[in-house]
Design an enzyme around this catalytic site. Structure first.
Site, PDB file in Angstrom:
ATOM      1  N   HIS A  17      -2.301 -10.351   0.543  1.00 34.59           N
ATOM      2  CA  HIS A  17      -2.848 -10.656  -0.788  1.00 34.59           C
ATOM      3  C   HIS A  17      -2.892 -12.168  -1.018  1.00 34.59           C
ATOM      4  O   HIS A  17      -3.862 -12.703  -1.542  1.00 34.59           O
ATOM      5  CB  HIS A  17      -1.972 -10.022  -1.890  1.00 34.59           C
ATOM      6  CG  HIS A  17      -1.968  -8.526  -1.906  1.00 34.59           C
ATOM      7  ND1 HIS A  17      -0.817  -7.780  -2.002  1.00 34.59           N
ATOM      8  CD2 HIS A  17      -2.985  -7.631  -1.845  1.00 34.59           C
ATOM      9  CE1 HIS A  17      -1.125  -6.495  -2.015  1.00 34.59           C
ATOM     10  NE2 HIS A  17      -2.430  -6.377  -1.912  1.00 34.59           N
ATOM     11  N   LYS A  41      -0.934   5.904 -11.726  1.00 35.31           N
ATOM     12  CA  LYS A  41      -0.453   5.719 -10.346  1.00 35.31           C
ATOM     13  C   LYS A  41       1.053   5.582 -10.360  1.00 35.31           C
ATOM     14  O   LYS A  41       1.618   4.999 -11.269  1.00 35.31           O
ATOM     15  CB  LYS A  41      -1.052   4.441  -9.761  1.00 35.31           C
ATOM     16  CG  LYS A  41      -2.285   4.659  -8.917  1.00 35.31           C
ATOM     17  CD  LYS A  41      -2.439   3.480  -7.964  1.00 35.31           C
ATOM     18  CE  LYS A  41      -3.832   3.342  -7.425  1.00 35.31           C
ATOM     19  NZ  LYS A  41      -3.994   2.113  -6.650  1.00 35.31           N
ATOM     20  N   ARG A  90     -10.079  -4.922   4.805  1.00 34.19           N
ATOM     21  CA  ARG A  90      -9.321  -4.882   6.055  1.00 34.19           C
ATOM     22  C   ARG A  90     -10.051  -4.125   7.149  1.00 34.19           C
ATOM     23  O   ARG A  90      -9.993  -4.484   8.305  1.00 34.19           O
ATOM     24  CB  ARG A  90      -7.953  -4.214   5.821  1.00 34.19           C
ATOM     25  CG  ARG A  90      -6.982  -5.089   5.091  1.00 34.19           C
ATOM     26  CD  ARG A  90      -5.882  -4.296   4.455  1.00 34.19           C
ATOM     27  NE  ARG A  90      -6.404  -3.544   3.332  1.00 34.19           N
ATOM     28  CZ  ARG A  90      -5.660  -2.912   2.433  1.00 34.19           C
ATOM     29  NH1 ARG A  90      -4.355  -2.899   2.567  1.00 34.19           N
ATOM     30  NH2 ARG A  90      -6.226  -2.273   1.431  1.00 34.19           N
ATOM     31  N   SER A 128       0.399  -2.595   1.196  1.00 35.28           N
ATOM     32  CA  SER A 128       1.649  -2.499   0.447  1.00 35.28           C
ATOM     33  C   SER A 128       2.365  -1.191   0.769  1.00 35.28           C
ATOM     34  O   SER A 128       3.590  -1.157   0.884  1.00 35.28           O
ATOM     35  CB  SER A 128       1.378  -2.581  -1.059  1.00 35.28           C
ATOM     36  OG  SER A 128       0.828  -3.832  -1.373  1.00 35.28           O
TER      37      SER A 128
HETATM   38  P1  ADP Z   1      -4.869  -1.121  -2.374  1.00 35.13           P
HETATM   39  O1  ADP Z   1      -6.299  -1.521  -2.680  1.00 35.13           O
HETATM   40  O2  ADP Z   1      -4.612  -0.858  -0.912  1.00 35.13           O
HETATM   41  O3  ADP Z   1      -4.265  -0.136  -3.337  1.00 35.13           O
HETATM   42  P2  ADP Z   1      -4.074  -3.424  -3.763  1.00 35.13           P
HETATM   43  O4  ADP Z   1      -4.693  -2.814  -4.972  1.00 35.13           O
HETATM   44  O5  ADP Z   1      -2.760  -4.046  -3.948  1.00 35.13           O
HETATM   45  O6  ADP Z   1      -3.964  -2.412  -2.600  1.00 35.13           O
HETATM   46  O7  ADP Z   1      -5.044  -4.502  -3.118  1.00 35.13           O
HETATM   47  C1  ADP Z   1      -5.807  -5.392  -3.879  1.00 35.13           C
HETATM   48  C2  ADP Z   1      -6.918  -5.944  -3.038  1.00 35.13           C
HETATM   49  O8  ADP Z   1      -6.383  -6.664  -1.928  1.00 35.13           O
HETATM   50  C3  ADP Z   1      -7.864  -4.922  -2.458  1.00 35.13           C
HETATM   51  O9  ADP Z   1      -9.169  -5.485  -2.459  1.00 35.13           O
HETATM   52  C4  ADP Z   1      -7.367  -4.747  -1.036  1.00 35.13           C
HETATM   53  O10 ADP Z   1      -8.396  -4.323  -0.172  1.00 35.13           O
HETATM   54  C5  ADP Z   1      -6.940  -6.171  -0.727  1.00 35.13           C
HETATM   55  N1  ADP Z   1      -5.897  -6.257   0.300  1.00 35.13           N
HETATM   56  C6  ADP Z   1      -4.735  -5.582   0.352  1.00 35.13           C
HETATM   57  N2  ADP Z   1      -4.013  -5.931   1.443  1.00 35.13           N
HETATM   58  C7  ADP Z   1      -4.764  -6.852   2.113  1.00 35.13           C
HETATM   59  C8  ADP Z   1      -4.592  -7.580   3.336  1.00 35.13           C
HETATM   60  N3  ADP Z   1      -3.520  -7.400   4.098  1.00 35.13           N
HETATM   61  N4  ADP Z   1      -5.561  -8.454   3.698  1.00 35.13           N
HETATM   62  C9  ADP Z   1      -6.659  -8.599   2.936  1.00 35.13           C
HETATM   63  N5  ADP Z   1      -6.906  -7.930   1.783  1.00 35.13           N
HETATM   64  C10 ADP Z   1      -5.980  -7.063   1.378  1.00 35.13           C
END
Ligand code: ADP
Length: 166
Positions: A17, A41, A90, A128
């Site tokens: 992130h 969630k 990703r 995460s």
């Molecule tokens: P998720 O979308 O997997 O529930 P989050 O809501 O925390 O997780 O993620 C927020 C944004 O960050 C999303 O666009 C997700 O694709 C992106 N993201 C999460 N982890 C990574 C990573 N390791 N590298 C790049 N982008 C990421």
């Protein structure tokens, strides 16, 4: 001023992130990392904890602020006077999901553009949920999070262990 919003659950905030936030902050005048309330969630961390972890990770970047929001993300973006939503991609399943959500969001708010940043290879396998799972099983995830997040994960698993022992 071109302001972008990077929304997510951030449960917890990872170095993947942080990499997206850092790269987005270099592209725009300002970046708002927006932590989703998402009451339905089941999160490991409270909204306040998720905001705290994101804030601490980004504090060295002066044009990043961290906020929280509930409801439709495009409505939040318009309210904040921003025109761009940043997401990280990703793999092909992220891309498929973001393409669908991007199309829906542009129908809801045609002035808001979605900008997708490709994950760096070293973080492309990092999520995460996987991070929490590996940590719960005793794996070393310290290189993927800030020291504060690691400490908060340790505290959380200690709390869970002691409440299941009771
Ligand atoms: P998720 O979308 O997997 O529930 P989050 O809501 O925390 O997780 O993620 C927020 C944004 O960050 C999303 O666009 C997700 O694709 C992106 N993201 C999460 N982890 C990574 C990573 N390791 N590298 C790049 N982008 C990421």
């Amino acid at each position: 001023m071109a302001i972008a919003v990077y929304p997510g659950s951030f449960d917890p905030f990872t170095r993947g992130h942080l990499d997206i936030a850092t790269r987005a902050a270099a592209l725009f005048d300002g970046l708002i990392v927006a932590v989703a309330r998402d009451a339905e969630k089941r999160h490991m961390f409270s909204l306040e904890e998720r905001v705290q972890m994101a804030r601490e990770a980004c504090e060295h970047l002066p044009n990043i602020s961290v906020d929280s929001f509930g409801g439709l993300v495009v409505e939040y973006i318009v309210t904040r006077g921003a025109r761009v939503m940043v997401k990280g991609v990703r793999d092909s399943s992220d891309l498929e999901r973001e393409a669908m959500m991007g199309a829906m969001n542009s129908a809801l708010a045609p002035d808001v553009e979605t900008v997708l940043l490709i994950a760096r290879p070293e973080y492309a396998f990092l999520s995460s949920s996987l991070l929490k799972h590996v940590h719960q099983l005793g794996g070393d995830i310290s290189r993927f999070v800030t020291p504060l997040v690691l400490r908060m994960l340790d505290d959380k698993s200690r709390d869970t262990r002691s409440s299941s022992d009771a």
